[in-house]
Design an enzyme around this catalytic site. Structure first.
Site, PDB file in Angstrom:
ATOM      1  N   HIS A 359      42.157  34.972  44.346  1.00 34.79           N
ATOM      2  CA  HIS A 359      40.907  35.060  43.610  1.00 34.79           C
ATOM      3  C   HIS A 359      40.251  36.413  43.875  1.00 34.79           C
ATOM      4  CE1 HIS A 359      40.835  31.089  41.975  1.00 34.79           C
ATOM      5  NE2 HIS A 359      40.885  30.485  43.166  1.00 34.79           N
ATOM      6  N   CYS A 408      41.632  38.160  39.111  1.00 35.05           N
ATOM      7  CA  CYS A 408      40.685  38.267  38.003  1.00 35.05           C
ATOM      8  C   CYS A 408      39.715  39.423  38.252  1.00 35.05           C
ATOM      9  CB  CYS A 408      39.909  36.971  37.845  1.00 35.05           C
ATOM     10  SG  CYS A 408      40.919  35.574  37.316  1.00 35.05           S
TER      11      CYS A 408
END
Length: 774
Positions: A359, A408
């Site tokens: 992440h 991301c």
């Protein structure tokens, strides 16, 4: 002094054992040497083990003396200095030669060492001479054969290499060229060093006279140049990629000679202002990589792809001679410590690569990597800023900084802080490869056993190409753009200021006397040593083998095998239990009969010694959190033929701190500074710098073997393997299927992910539930 440049491996076993005894009994309290001896204590003699590892990494005697003086070990310094002066070193080796019958031939062997050296020449075990030069004249058929020279001083001696003397009949050459010459081939014109500008034509030439006529083969930086096999080398429109060392191999049917080295310097284009002078930063002095994959988040969506992606990148980068450390599931403290240890391994000219899968987010142009323990509403205070890491890398004067961020880049609404990273220097050596664009997500494809991230699925096809890093990544972006499944969802973004042709495939060239290179190899290797294979003898007569294999730098598999058992015992098995609380053990998957059942999807049984023997496997995760030595119990269950009840015997085993646990990543680090000396750092020795480079290229594969991704057990990890063996020994078998995102198929434990060309037309998703973002 010249003798001090020799390798520690030239010391005799007697000298090494005596030095080891001095080190084992030392009362010195220097942090670096104390740490090294402690982590090697499980080998019996920690001092001997340390000397063996230094020898494996070709550390010089000068480096060892420097370290001994640094810790003020006067006894060892005096003893080693005395031994150095008594060493014999052959400086001129006899060479194989060919000559005609009736001619004259001289074999030469010269050595340095203590006064009073004596020489003995042998041919087929018969002594033929006692001087440094063995003269054979007139040559007769009896002189044909293999010769070797022994150099003696008292009871010490050393042999030269073998030299083959071969007689040939005269070819009728009456030219005076070869009169008095035993080589039969003479270079009459050497290639000359040149300076050229980008866009110019480079012209090098050599010439030789020989019978039979000579042939030519040109080399650039020790790599043969295709289709350059004439006496003249012509390269139109040169670029900076053509700078370096050139030489030509001249040969015929009987002889082979190398020309002198010609250095080619490529300056700025002649059409630009001549006052602009290009800075030659030189080749890579080393290549190191830190790979982090975070999957099991405490408060966020679990990911599946990082385990396979880090595995893929580790294998590929090891093939490119990177020293790779691969870590899974790090919390914030462990990520900070891992980056700090990574920075300690960087130095001037080193190529540094950081890969992160997990992440992440991007705010105000800064990228942040999210640890597994980040709270639900995390901010930059809970994460690592990539730009801050870059600033710290630049302090090391690295030759290339590559960041591959598979995460991301959506904005984090919980974080309104504008982070001000350190000032980024203009170095023209920075490359950022983002798996996705700004304010977009990076995806992985869910499969039955192992997922693959889209970025790595395309990157692994290109990363080993001998191209400039930016060119390679551009091709990855084009591949992704041609794929229907990624179009409109994910597109690679490249940011770079790279002005030179720097490639991940660049060869490593380090200074011959670089103590920092030796220390870096040692530091890198010590933290990835696996325990030795053990054989446990139980009172009942059963012998159990205990072996170890590394799946990642912080994940280890322990296996048990029954080697011997008495005939009266009809059944027995060895199980592991009582592990410390620091490490992570899935009790349901421990002591399993297959690697797949034990949770290891990437190791294959054939990578372990004697795979045909039945084994039980236990997988240990989170070794970076191990605070003490790894201690566990081997519980042997067995049944006699005349008894129904099962009998149990237990033995407690301690195997030290394996793999990355030696670095104590769970401990906070001091604020970063250039002079920090953490763990077994380079600075703890105040290693002197050396700016001279050898003509040959040093291979980092030798040192990277110590980080052995599929470390073999039953023997110590070797660091002297050839680059070829280090690149192929532990690579799992690849699948034959060209489809990557086809109908989900289970990944067989004995297979790696496919490296073959991708067939875009076969990319399908059965449903969007298989499509997950980071």
């Amino acid at each position: 002094m010249e003798e001090c440049k020799r390798s520690i491996g030239t010391l005799s076993e007697e000298v090494l054992n005596k030095l080891a005894k001095m080190l084992d009994n030392s009362t010195c309290d220097h942090e670096g040497i104390t740490c090294s001896l402690q982590v090697l204590s499980a080998t019996g003699s920690p001092g001997r083990a340390l000397l063996a590892r230094l020898a494996d990494r070709c550390c010089s005697l000068d480096f060892l003396l420097h370290c001994l003086r640094k810790i003020d070990h006067q006894e060892a310094v005096q003893y080693l200095s005395t031994m150095v002066t008594e060493l014999i070193q052959i400086t001129v080796q006899p060479q194989s030669q060919q000559a005609t019958v009736g001619g004259r031939l001289v074999l030469t062997c010269k050595a340095s060492g203590p006064p009073g050296l004596s020489y003995q020449w042998f041919k087929n075990n018969e002594e033929t001479g006692s001087t440094p030069e063995l003269v054979l004249c007139p040559l007769a058929p009896v002189h044909q054969g293999h010769y070797i020279c022994r150099v003696n001083h008292g009871v010490n001696f050393i042999f030269s290499q073998w030299a083959h003397v071969r007689l040939v009949h005269s070819a009728g050459c009456s030219s005076s060229l070869f009169q008095g010459s035993v080589s039969g081939l003479l270079i009459t014109h050497q290639p000359q060093s040149r300076a050229a500008s980008e866009g110019d034509t480079l012209f090098l030439e050599c010439n030789a006279e020989a019978n039979p006529p000579a042939q030519y083969e040109w080399y650039h930086n020790m790599v043969p140049m295709k289709q350059q096999n004439t006496r003249s080398l012509k390269i139109p429109c040169v670029t900076t990629a053509h700078r370096g060392l050139y030489k030509c191999k001249v040969f015929n049917l009987y002889h082979e000679v190398w020309t002198d080295v010609a250095t080619v310097v490529i300056g700025p284009s002649s059409i630009t202002d001549a006052s602009w002078v290009e800075v030659d930063r030189g080749p890579a002095t080393d290549k190191v990589a830190l790979l982090i994959g975070n999957m099991n988040y405490l408060y966020h969506t679990q990911l599946c792809a990082p385990i396979a992606d880090v595995h893929e990148m580790t294998n590929l980068l090891r093939q490119l001679d990177f020293k790779v450390v691969s870590l899974l599931d790090l919390n914030c403290q462990e990520m900070h410590s891992a980056v700090t240890e990574f920075l300690l391994l960087l130095d001037k000219g080193v190529y540094g690569l950081l890969y992160f899968a997990g992440h992440g987010y991007e705010n105000y142009g800064n990228s942040f990597m999210v640890p597994i323990d980040a709270p639900a509403s995390y901010t930059s205070d809970h994460c690592l800023c990539v730009q801050n890491i870059l600033t710290r890398m630049q302090e090391k004067e690295t030759g290339l900084n590559v960041f591959l961020l598979d995460m991301c880049r959506k904005r984090n609404p919980n974080d309104d802080i504008i982070v001000q990273p350190g000032l980024i220097k203009v170095t023209a050596n920075i490359v950022f490869g983002y798996a996705t664009c700004v304010d977009a997500e990076a995806y992985e494809v869910k499969r039955e056993d192992v997922s693959n991230g889209i970025f790595i699925s395309f990157l692994k096809r290109r990363v080993c190409e001998d191209e400039k890093v930016t060119v390679m990544l551009d091709r990855v972006a084009e591949d992704m753009g041609r794929c229907d499944i990624t179009r409109g969802r994910q597109a690679l973004e490249l940011r770079s200021n790279l002005s030179e042709r720097r490639s991940l495939t660049d060869r490593i060239q380090t200074a011959e006397c670089s103590a920092s290179y030796s220390a870096r190899n040692l530091q890198w290797a010590v933290a990835h040593v696996l325990p030795k294979s053990l054989c446990l003898q139980f009172d009942c007569g059963v012998k159990v083998q205990l072996g170890f294999a590394a799946e990642f730098s912080n994940i280890m598999v322990i296996y048990t095998r029954i080697l011997e058992k008495p005939k009266e015992i009809v059944s027995c098995c060895a199980q592991l239990t009582d592990f410390p609380e620091d490490v992570e053990i899935d009790l349901k998957k421990s002591n399993q009969e297959t690697l797949l059942e034990a949770g290891s999807l990437l190791l294959i049984k054939e990578d372990l010694p004697s795979p045909e023997l039945p084994s039980r496997y236990t997988r240990i995760r989170g070794l970076q959190r191990l605070k003490t030595e790894l201690t566990f119990t081997v519980c042997l269950h067995y049944t006699y033929s005349n008894m129904d009840e099962e009998v149990e015997e237990r033995q407690t085993v301690t195997v030290g701190k394996p793999l990355v646990s030696k670095l104590n990543l769970h401990e906070p680090r001091r604020p970063p500074a250039c002079s920090d000396s953490l763990s077994f750092s380079l600075d703890s020795f105040n290693v002197p710098e050396c700016s001279s480079f050898t003509e040959g290229f040093a291979s980092a594969g030798s040192a990277s073997n110590a980080w052995s991704y599929y470390a073999q057990t039953g023997r110590e990890s070797s660091t002297t393997d050839s680059p070829t063996s280090s690149r192929s020994a532990n690579v799992p078998e690849e699948t034959d299927s060209p489809e990557l995102f086809d109908v989900p198929q289970p990944l067989v434990a004995s297979k790696s992910l496919p490296h073959s060309q991708l067939n875009d037309t076969n990319y399908t998703f059965s449903d969007m539930y298989n499509f997950h973002s980071h």
